[in-house]
Motif scaffolding. Structure first.
Motif, mmCIF file in Angstrom:
data_model
loop_
_atom_site.group_PDB
_atom_site.id
_atom_site.type_symbol
_atom_site.label_atom_id
_atom_site.label_comp_id
_atom_site.label_asym_id
_atom_site.label_seq_id
_atom_site.Cartn_x
_atom_site.Cartn_y
_atom_site.Cartn_z
ATOM 1 N N PHE A 90 -57.962 46.619 15.748
ATOM 2 C CA PHE A 90 -59.043 46.291 14.428
ATOM 3 C C PHE A 90 -58.558 46.331 13.188
ATOM 4 O O PHE A 90 -58.966 45.809 12.346
ATOM 5 C CB PHE A 90 -60.470 46.692 15.164
ATOM 6 N N GLY A 91 -58.296 47.550 12.933
ATOM 7 C CA GLY A 91 -57.922 48.070 11.529
ATOM 8 C C GLY A 91 -56.810 47.459 11.165
ATOM 9 O O GLY A 91 -56.949 46.638 9.903
ATOM 10 N N ARG A 92 -55.715 47.125 12.020
ATOM 11 C CA ARG A 92 -54.528 46.187 11.395
ATOM 12 C C ARG A 92 -55.108 44.604 11.444
ATOM 13 O O ARG A 92 -54.332 43.765 10.535
ATOM 14 C CB ARG A 92 -53.525 46.242 12.329
ATOM 15 N N ALA A 150 -59.204 43.609 22.063
ATOM 16 C CA ALA A 150 -59.315 43.577 20.479
ATOM 17 C C ALA A 150 -58.838 42.175 19.960
ATOM 18 O O ALA A 150 -59.369 41.658 19.062
ATOM 19 C CB ALA A 150 -58.594 44.834 19.794
ATOM 20 N N THR A 151 -57.629 41.728 20.591
ATOM 21 C CA THR A 151 -57.424 40.520 20.000
ATOM 22 C C THR A 151 -58.104 39.243 20.473
ATOM 23 O O THR A 151 -58.430 38.341 19.584
ATOM 24 C CB THR A 151 -55.710 39.976 20.678
ATOM 25 N N ALA A 152 -58.863 39.276 21.653
ATOM 26 C CA ALA A 152 -59.629 38.132 21.894
ATOM 27 C C ALA A 152 -60.926 38.227 21.124
ATOM 28 O O ALA A 152 -61.381 37.240 20.534
ATOM 29 C CB ALA A 152 -59.932 38.646 23.339
ATOM 30 N N ILE A 153 -61.218 39.708 20.701
ATOM 31 C CA ILE A 153 -62.525 39.553 19.930
ATOM 32 C C ILE A 153 -62.226 39.237 18.511
ATOM 33 O O ILE A 153 -62.913 38.162 17.961
ATOM 34 C CB ILE A 153 -63.185 40.971 19.803
ATOM 35 N N PRO A 169 -68.152 48.285 43.899
ATOM 36 C CA PRO A 169 -68.815 49.530 44.320
ATOM 37 C C PRO A 169 -68.195 51.162 43.956
ATOM 38 O O PRO A 169 -69.192 51.710 43.807
ATOM 39 C CB PRO A 169 -68.216 49.271 45.780
ATOM 40 N N ASP A 170 -67.003 51.061 43.289
ATOM 41 C CA ASP A 170 -66.650 52.275 42.915
ATOM 42 C C ASP A 170 -67.100 52.507 41.339
ATOM 43 O O ASP A 170 -66.777 53.675 40.834
ATOM 44 C CB ASP A 170 -65.248 52.411 42.837
ATOM 45 N N GLY A 171 -67.600 51.524 40.632
ATOM 46 C CA GLY A 171 -68.415 51.507 39.489
ATOM 47 C C GLY A 171 -67.423 50.997 38.315
ATOM 48 O O GLY A 171 -68.011 51.001 37.258
ATOM 49 N N GLN A 172 -66.416 50.631 38.535
ATOM 50 C CA GLN A 172 -65.463 49.958 37.652
ATOM 51 C C GLN A 172 -66.058 48.396 37.290
ATOM 52 O O GLN A 172 -66.529 47.877 38.202
ATOM 53 C CB GLN A 172 -64.076 49.831 38.028
ATOM 54 N N LEU A 173 -66.211 48.238 36.025
ATOM 55 C CA LEU A 173 -66.545 46.865 35.463
ATOM 56 C C LEU A 173 -65.638 45.870 35.883
ATOM 57 O O LEU A 173 -64.396 45.842 35.524
ATOM 58 C CB LEU A 173 -67.044 46.980 33.986
ATOM 59 N N GLU A 174 -66.258 44.760 36.129
ATOM 60 C CA GLU A 174 -65.388 43.622 36.617
ATOM 61 C C GLU A 174 -65.357 42.946 35.086
ATOM 62 O O GLU A 174 -66.035 42.662 34.439
ATOM 63 C CB GLU A 174 -66.416 42.610 37.487
ATOM 64 N N VAL A 175 -64.160 42.567 34.765
ATOM 65 C CA VAL A 175 -63.639 41.672 33.557
ATOM 66 C C VAL A 175 -62.809 40.275 33.886
ATOM 67 O O VAL A 175 -62.224 40.419 34.993
ATOM 68 C CB VAL A 175 -62.990 42.642 32.534
ATOM 69 N N ASP A 176 -62.791 39.608 32.982
ATOM 70 C CA ASP A 176 -62.081 38.414 33.001
ATOM 71 C C ASP A 176 -60.549 38.611 32.384
ATOM 72 O O ASP A 176 -60.284 39.859 31.941
ATOM 73 C CB ASP A 176 -62.675 37.151 32.268
ATOM 74 N N ALA A 177 -59.741 37.704 32.252
ATOM 75 C CA ALA A 177 -58.465 37.766 31.686
ATOM 76 C C ALA A 177 -58.267 38.567 30.282
ATOM 77 O O ALA A 177 -57.295 39.179 29.747
ATOM 78 C CB ALA A 177 -57.812 36.755 31.782
ATOM 79 N N HIS A 178 -59.459 38.253 29.357
ATOM 80 C CA HIS A 178 -59.508 38.818 28.109
ATOM 81 C C HIS A 178 -60.458 40.080 28.276
ATOM 82 O O HIS A 178 -60.757 40.482 26.953
ATOM 83 C CB HIS A 178 -60.214 37.864 27.234
ATOM 84 N N GLN A 179 -60.619 40.806 29.339
ATOM 85 C CA GLN A 179 -61.461 42.031 29.240
ATOM 86 C C GLN A 179 -62.865 41.959 28.981
ATOM 87 O O GLN A 179 -63.372 42.826 28.793
ATOM 88 C CB GLN A 179 -60.831 43.299 28.388
ATOM 89 N N GLN A 180 -63.358 40.633 28.975
ATOM 90 C CA GLN A 180 -64.832 40.407 28.896
ATOM 91 C C GLN A 180 -65.597 40.552 30.021
ATOM 92 O O GLN A 180 -65.165 40.127 31.218
ATOM 93 C CB GLN A 180 -65.151 38.993 28.276
ATOM 94 N N THR A 181 -66.794 41.419 30.150
ATOM 95 C CA THR A 181 -67.401 41.574 31.198
ATOM 96 C C THR A 181 -68.353 40.277 31.701
ATOM 97 O O THR A 181 -68.329 39.110 30.734
ATOM 98 C CB THR A 181 -68.384 42.953 30.883
#
Length: 455
Positions: free
Chosen positions: A181-183, A448-451, A407-419
């Motif tokens: 993000f800084g760059r 970061a790149t997707a955002i 079930p183990d608590g990890q968040l499901e995300v898409d190919a761009h890491q969006q929940t």
């Protein structure tokens, strides 16, 4: 010293004093016009050096040589024009000293708060960027944003309280995102509770660039320094709540303070489940108790390894570690029902031994390695112990907004890491994937790149 030489010294010190002030002011003005925080920080460091080498000696020599000249001329110090000259000079120096203090704070990134900048619903009063004695105030920038910027950093546009992104978590994923993000010259804030699992790594050798390994705390500090190069602000807080506003923005709350951004990136990681066994903390500090066989299983070759685990976690970890040509013992199997027989068969086939009872005490030392005392009084000695009790993934902020988790608590995300929540991203151990530093960095780069591309 005769009169002509003293007069020459007086004129020379006056010229240096005036030239250093004008030069410093122009140097800061030019850096500020370019708008790069890193460049401004570098210019500030140069100005402070000029103050110490040029301005300060000249400021001392100027009045001393002037008083001496007046004495040689036989003019009393009480003469009105002499008294007024000395008074005005004292006033100028009194005005310059606060300027010097501001410059030093800007050079050091705001004293003890290097790289941190509070954005608490409103912006703090800007600190003027100033030159040496005689330099005027320029465009205001928050001093705490000028932390160690040796490279061109983010352009700061602090004209409202809405950030581009809130990065919650300051471990491998959060700090990688901060660098990206800084760059990308984005307005972001890292909210870090200082609980990264990196702090518990005795030494890792599977991070590229460190073939001889690096201790976790050192790696964490290097990552923080990298983010500081781009003047990415950080607040050391534990985020208590994250909510989504009607306009789609996100608001994080901690200790009665609030921060708002268009997007949120959750990099809160996970927490290792620690056994309630006496002596465990000492072994962890000594580096003989470890949590990540993926990271350092290679170093267990030819050694005696204990796995402290139950059920599927203990089974999987024991089988994984047994592939490194070592002697593995599982302490505390705890298989349920019909799975016990199948699990025991797998362990025997892999050559994994099974302790006769659960551990009661763990002791560590340079002379004995890891000593495990079982409930039945038997004492076993090992070189390394791996707890395999699972991870508690820190997903609560996301699931409270409706994000889906496995079930183990990890968040499901898409190919761009969006929940599953629009605008909410996740990276690192809290997201679905292998829990590794390299993976966390990859997640963060993608998120970061997707955002950035959506802003």
């Amino acid at each position: 010293m005769d009169y002509p030489v003293l007069k020459w010294v007086h004129i020379l010190s006056s010229t240096i004093l005036f030239g250093a002030g004008i030069g410093s002011a122009f140097h800061m003005f030019a850096a500020t016009l370019r708008g790069h925080v890193g460049g401004i920080a570098g210019a500030t460091r140069n100005v402070v050096v000029a103050d110490w080498l040029l301005t300060t000696p000249s400021a001392i020599v100027q009045p001393l040589s002037g008083v001496w000249l007046v004495h040689l001329m036989g003019v009393p110090l009480a003469t009105p024009w002499v008294a007024w000259s000395l008074g005005l000079y004292a006033l100028a120096i009194a005005c310059w000293l606060p300027v010097l203090w501001i410059q030093i704070r800007m050079r050091d990134g705001g004293g003890g708060g290097r790289g941190r900048h509070a954005i608490d619903g409103r912006l703090p009063a800007p600190v003027p960027v100033v030159g040496a004695a005689g330099g005027g105030g320029l465009r205001g920038l928050p001093a705490d944003l000028l932390a160690d910027g040796h490279e061109a950093g983010a352009v700061v546009r602090m004209n409202d309280d809405l950030l581009d992104c809130l990065v919650i978590g300051g471990g491998a994923a959060g700090l990688t995102a901060a660098v990206y993000f800084g760059r990308y010259r984005r307005r972001v804030l890292v909210l870090d509770d200082d609980e990264s699992r990196l702090k518990w790594i005795p030494r890792t050798r599977n991070v590229l660039g460190f073939p001889d390994g690096i201790e976790g705390p050192d790696l964490l500090e290097r990552m923080r320094e990298h983010a500081r190069r781009y003047a990415v602000p950080t607040e050391r807080v534990h985020v208590e709540a994250l909510r989504k506003e009607a306009d789609g923005s996100f608001v994080a709350e901690a200790g009665g303070r609030r921060w708002r951004a268009r997007f949120a990136l959750l990099a809160t990681g996970a927490r290792d489940v620690v056994p309630d066994v006496e002596g465990f903390d000492g072994g962890l500090r000594a580096g003989q108790v470890r949590f990540c066989p993926v990271c350092d299983g290679f170093e267990t070759q030819g050694k005696k390894v204990a796995v402290l685990g139950q059920g599927a976690h203990g089974l999987r970890e024991s089988l994984f570690i047994s592939n490194f040509g070592n002697e593995v013992t599982l302490a505390g199997d705890g298989f349920a029902g019909g799975r016990r027989a199948a699990g025991l068969a797998q362990l025997r086939e892999a050559g994994v031994r099974i302790a006769e009872s659960a551990p009661r005490q763990i002791a560590c030392g340079a002379d004995c390695g890891v000593r495990v005392t079982l409930q039945n009084g038997q004492v076993l000695e090992f070189d390394t112990l791996y707890p395999a009790l699972g991870l508690a993934h820190k997903h609560d902020l996301a699931t409270a907004l409706g994000a889906r988790a496995q079930p183990d608590g990890q968040l499901e995300v898409d190919a761009h890491q969006q929940t599953s929540v629009e605008g909410l991203y996740a990276a690192g151990d809290v997201a679905v994937d292998l829990n590794q530093i390299a993976v966390a960095a990859g997640h963060a780069a993608i998120a970061a790149t997707a955002i950035h591309n959506r802003l």
